[in-house]
Design an enzyme around this catalytic site. Structure first.
Site, mmCIF file in Angstrom:
data_model
loop_
_atom_site.group_PDB
_atom_site.id
_atom_site.type_symbol
_atom_site.label_atom_id
_atom_site.label_comp_id
_atom_site.label_asym_id
_atom_site.label_seq_id
_atom_site.Cartn_x
_atom_site.Cartn_y
_atom_site.Cartn_z
ATOM 1 N N LYS A 227 0.976 -1.359 -0.153
ATOM 2 C CA LYS A 227 -0.300 -0.611 -0.378
ATOM 3 C C LYS A 227 0.830 0.972 -0.507
ATOM 4 O O LYS A 227 0.545 2.356 -1.139
ATOM 5 C CB LYS A 227 -0.797 0.175 1.645
ATOM 6 C CG LYS A 227 -1.673 -0.703 0.912
ATOM 7 C CD LYS A 227 -2.943 -1.294 2.228
ATOM 8 C CE LYS A 227 -1.869 -1.271 3.558
ATOM 9 N NZ LYS A 227 -1.636 -2.391 4.062
ATOM 10 N N ARG B 20 -10.204 0.120 8.757
ATOM 11 C CA ARG B 20 -9.943 -1.641 8.479
ATOM 12 C C ARG B 20 -10.872 -1.645 9.612
ATOM 13 O O ARG B 20 -10.480 -3.482 9.939
ATOM 14 C CB ARG B 20 -8.166 -0.575 9.793
ATOM 15 C CG ARG B 20 -7.298 -1.542 9.082
ATOM 16 C CD ARG B 20 -5.872 -1.120 10.609
ATOM 17 N NE ARG B 20 -4.698 -2.002 10.001
ATOM 18 C CZ ARG B 20 -3.335 -0.617 8.863
ATOM 19 N NH1 ARG B 20 -3.704 -0.534 8.094
ATOM 20 N NH2 ARG B 20 -2.694 -1.704 9.252
ATOM 21 N N ARG C 90 11.189 -5.784 5.240
ATOM 22 C CA ARG C 90 11.740 -4.129 5.098
ATOM 23 C C ARG C 90 12.016 -4.046 5.848
ATOM 24 O O ARG C 90 12.800 -3.954 7.117
ATOM 25 C CB ARG C 90 10.036 -4.044 5.173
ATOM 26 C CG ARG C 90 10.015 -1.702 5.077
ATOM 27 C CD ARG C 90 8.617 -1.700 5.218
ATOM 28 N NE ARG C 90 7.364 -2.245 6.201
ATOM 29 C CZ ARG C 90 6.125 -2.287 6.327
ATOM 30 N NH1 ARG C 90 5.493 -1.828 5.851
ATOM 31 N NH2 ARG C 90 5.880 -2.691 7.599
ATOM 32 N N ARG D 26 10.602 -1.798 11.301
ATOM 33 C CA ARG D 26 10.004 -0.949 11.934
ATOM 34 C C ARG D 26 9.747 -2.088 13.023
ATOM 35 O O ARG D 26 10.097 -2.926 13.085
ATOM 36 C CB ARG D 26 8.546 -0.856 11.004
ATOM 37 C CG ARG D 26 8.269 0.505 10.687
ATOM 38 C CD ARG D 26 6.625 -0.098 9.976
ATOM 39 N NE ARG D 26 6.262 -0.426 9.705
ATOM 40 C CZ ARG D 26 4.460 -0.647 9.125
ATOM 41 N NH1 ARG D 26 4.615 0.632 7.881
ATOM 42 N NH2 ARG D 26 3.501 -0.889 9.482
ATOM 43 N N ARG E 261 -0.473 -8.954 12.930
ATOM 44 C CA ARG E 261 -0.574 -8.484 11.861
ATOM 45 C C ARG E 261 -1.601 -9.003 10.847
ATOM 46 O O ARG E 261 -3.192 -8.370 10.712
ATOM 47 C CB ARG E 261 0.057 -7.040 11.203
ATOM 48 C CG ARG E 261 0.987 -6.042 12.331
ATOM 49 C CD ARG E 261 1.626 -5.508 11.882
ATOM 50 N NE ARG E 261 2.174 -5.275 11.049
ATOM 51 C CZ ARG E 261 2.782 -4.495 10.201
ATOM 52 N NH1 ARG E 261 3.952 -5.231 10.459
ATOM 53 N NH2 ARG E 261 2.626 -4.157 8.987
HETATM 54 P P1 AP5 Z 1 4.355 -1.661 1.653
HETATM 55 O O1 AP5 Z 1 5.037 -1.359 0.733
HETATM 56 O O2 AP5 Z 1 5.879 -1.075 2.492
HETATM 57 O O3 AP5 Z 1 3.330 -2.026 2.563
HETATM 58 P P2 AP5 Z 1 1.867 -1.498 3.441
HETATM 59 O O4 AP5 Z 1 0.789 -2.448 2.648
HETATM 60 O O5 AP5 Z 1 2.216 -0.431 3.204
HETATM 61 O O6 AP5 Z 1 2.696 -2.414 4.478
HETATM 62 P P3 AP5 Z 1 1.918 -2.008 6.048
HETATM 63 O O7 AP5 Z 1 2.893 -2.858 6.570
HETATM 64 O O8 AP5 Z 1 3.129 -0.558 6.327
HETATM 65 O O9 AP5 Z 1 1.143 -1.652 6.224
HETATM 66 P P4 AP5 Z 1 0.066 -2.318 7.803
HETATM 67 O O10 AP5 Z 1 -1.200 -2.121 7.003
HETATM 68 O O11 AP5 Z 1 0.050 -3.348 8.973
HETATM 69 O O12 AP5 Z 1 0.604 -0.722 8.480
HETATM 70 P P5 AP5 Z 1 0.057 0.320 9.061
HETATM 71 O O13 AP5 Z 1 1.229 1.800 9.122
HETATM 72 O O14 AP5 Z 1 -0.706 1.202 7.495
HETATM 73 O O15 AP5 Z 1 5.735 -3.207 1.711
HETATM 74 C C1 AP5 Z 1 6.326 -3.750 1.851
HETATM 75 C C2 AP5 Z 1 7.371 -4.377 1.722
HETATM 76 O O16 AP5 Z 1 7.390 -5.301 0.484
HETATM 77 C C3 AP5 Z 1 8.150 -3.523 1.351
HETATM 78 O O17 AP5 Z 1 9.524 -4.102 2.355
HETATM 79 C C4 AP5 Z 1 8.408 -3.364 0.168
HETATM 80 O O18 AP5 Z 1 9.894 -2.760 -0.367
HETATM 81 C C5 AP5 Z 1 7.633 -4.891 -0.508
HETATM 82 N N1 AP5 Z 1 7.445 -4.326 -1.747
HETATM 83 C C6 AP5 Z 1 6.316 -3.728 -2.326
HETATM 84 N N2 AP5 Z 1 5.473 -4.509 -3.159
HETATM 85 C C7 AP5 Z 1 6.708 -4.912 -3.363
HETATM 86 C C8 AP5 Z 1 6.546 -5.501 -4.698
HETATM 87 N N3 AP5 Z 1 5.647 -5.589 -5.624
HETATM 88 N N4 AP5 Z 1 7.289 -6.723 -4.711
HETATM 89 C C9 AP5 Z 1 8.652 -6.660 -4.105
HETATM 90 N N5 AP5 Z 1 8.799 -6.181 -3.218
HETATM 91 C C10 AP5 Z 1 7.474 -5.350 -2.752
HETATM 92 O O19 AP5 Z 1 -0.492 0.246 10.396
HETATM 93 C C11 AP5 Z 1 0.688 0.041 11.115
HETATM 94 C C12 AP5 Z 1 -0.177 -0.095 12.877
HETATM 95 O O20 AP5 Z 1 -0.830 1.278 13.343
HETATM 96 C C13 AP5 Z 1 -1.097 -1.503 12.712
HETATM 97 O O21 AP5 Z 1 -0.710 -2.420 12.897
HETATM 98 C C14 AP5 Z 1 -2.083 -0.921 13.106
HETATM 99 O O22 AP5 Z 1 -1.581 -0.676 14.725
HETATM 100 C C15 AP5 Z 1 -2.420 1.192 13.742
HETATM 101 N N6 AP5 Z 1 -3.353 1.443 12.877
HETATM 102 C C16 AP5 Z 1 -3.328 2.310 11.653
HETATM 103 N N7 AP5 Z 1 -4.160 2.578 10.754
HETATM 104 C C17 AP5 Z 1 -4.762 1.852 11.620
HETATM 105 C C18 AP5 Z 1 -6.348 1.672 11.880
HETATM 106 N N8 AP5 Z 1 -7.257 2.829 10.419
HETATM 107 N N9 AP5 Z 1 -7.474 1.426 12.994
HETATM 108 C C19 AP5 Z 1 -6.959 0.603 13.582
HETATM 109 N N10 AP5 Z 1 -5.106 0.817 13.986
HETATM 110 C C20 AP5 Z 1 -4.808 1.353 12.541
#
Ligand code: AP5
Ligand code: ZN
Length: 215
Positions: A13, A89, A128, A161, A172
């Site tokens: 994402k 979410r 990552r 992270r 997660r």
């Molecule tokens: P990356 O692009 O970083 O993936 P992502 O989908 O953004 O993953 P996140 O871990 O950031 O998502 P998340 O939803 O868990 O975290 P968030 O910050 O929202 O890609 C991942 C890796 O793969 C990278 O190394 C990249 O280089 C590689 N990659 C990407 N595309 C690729 C491809 N095509 N081919 C090969 N490699 C590739 O949330 C974190 C925490 O915050 C949650 O756990 C929760 O506690 C809280 N939180 C956030 N939002 C909410 C909400 N709405 N409600 C409740 N709690 C929330």
């Protein structure tokens, strides 16, 4: 443009959001980034969010909805719309977003669902690395920096992270399957869902996303 990027942790994402924002000039709103920024700055919000994030649990709905809707009220979103990443979410958050949009006479254009299998998600999360200074994201195998441990963009140090260790990453994904996966159905019924193969190479996935956004 009023769009949501949906998909499990590690689906890409954040990676795709950077490209979408560059192409379409739309504000990128990541609730995860907002929380991490607050943790870094030691705010009250950061303190509240940190305990949930470190366990891989969701931050309570009401807190998240308030943060997200406050952000959506800012001028840039009124003018250009938004790209939401990591919000909503839960079904409750999605309903609150619908209420917010309806109250402002808006509706969603598209929900992009990035689909990636669990084994690949685990590899992506544990591999990552992110820049401590500018937040740029890398992967030790898929998207390595030119110099190990050093950000290509700003020379900052690359770190893992706090929630990307194996145990928390697994939790997660479980939380996603339980709490967030029902949103796929929710937005399919609303007629706005585009299913995208997130396991393809970066540029290919980006091509599928732009095709869906412009259809
Ligand atoms: P990356 O692009 O970083 O993936 P992502 O989908 O953004 O993953 P996140 O871990 O950031 O998502 P998340 O939803 O868990 O975290 P968030 O910050 O929202 O890609 C991942 C890796 O793969 C990278 O190394 C990249 O280089 C590689 N990659 C990407 N595309 C690729 C491809 N095509 N081919 C090969 N490699 C590739 O949330 C974190 C925490 O915050 C949650 O756990 C929760 O506690 C809280 N939180 C956030 N939002 C909410 C909400 N709405 N409600 C409740 N709690 C929330
Ligand atoms: Zn950097």
């Amino acid at each position: 443009m009023r769009t949501i990027l949906l998909g499990p942790p590690g689906a890409g994402k954040g990676t795709q959001a950077d490209r979408i924002v560059e192409k379409y000039d739309v504000p990128h709103i990541s609730t995860g980034d907002i929380f991490r920024e607050n943790i870094k700055n030691g705010t009250e919000l950061g303190k509240k969010a940190q305990e949930y994030m470190n366990r891989g649990e969701l931050v309570p709905d009401d807190l998240v909805v308030e943060i997200a809707t406050d952000r959506l009220l800012k001028d840039d979103c009124r003018e250009k719309g938004f790209l939401l990443d990591g919000f909503p979410r839960t079904v409750y958050q999605a309903e609150k977003l619908d209420e917010f949009l309806a109250a402002h006479g808006h509706r969603l254009d598209k929900v992009i669902d990035l689909e990636v299998g669990e084994a690949e998600l685990m590899k992506r999360l544990t591999g990552r690395r992110v820049c401590k200074v500018c937040g740029a994201s890398y992967h030790i195998v898929n998207i390595p920096p030119a110099r190990e441990g050093v950000c290509d963009k700003c020379g900052g140090e690359l770190i893992q992270r706090a929630d990307d260790n194996e145990e928390t990453a697994k939790n997660r994904i479980d939380v996603y399957n339980r709490e967030t996966a029902p949103l796929v159905d929710y937005y399919e019924k609303a007629g706005v869902l585009a299913r995208i193969d997130g396991a393809a190479p970066l540029e290919e996935t980006f091509g599928s996303i732009t095709a869906a956004l412009e259809e």
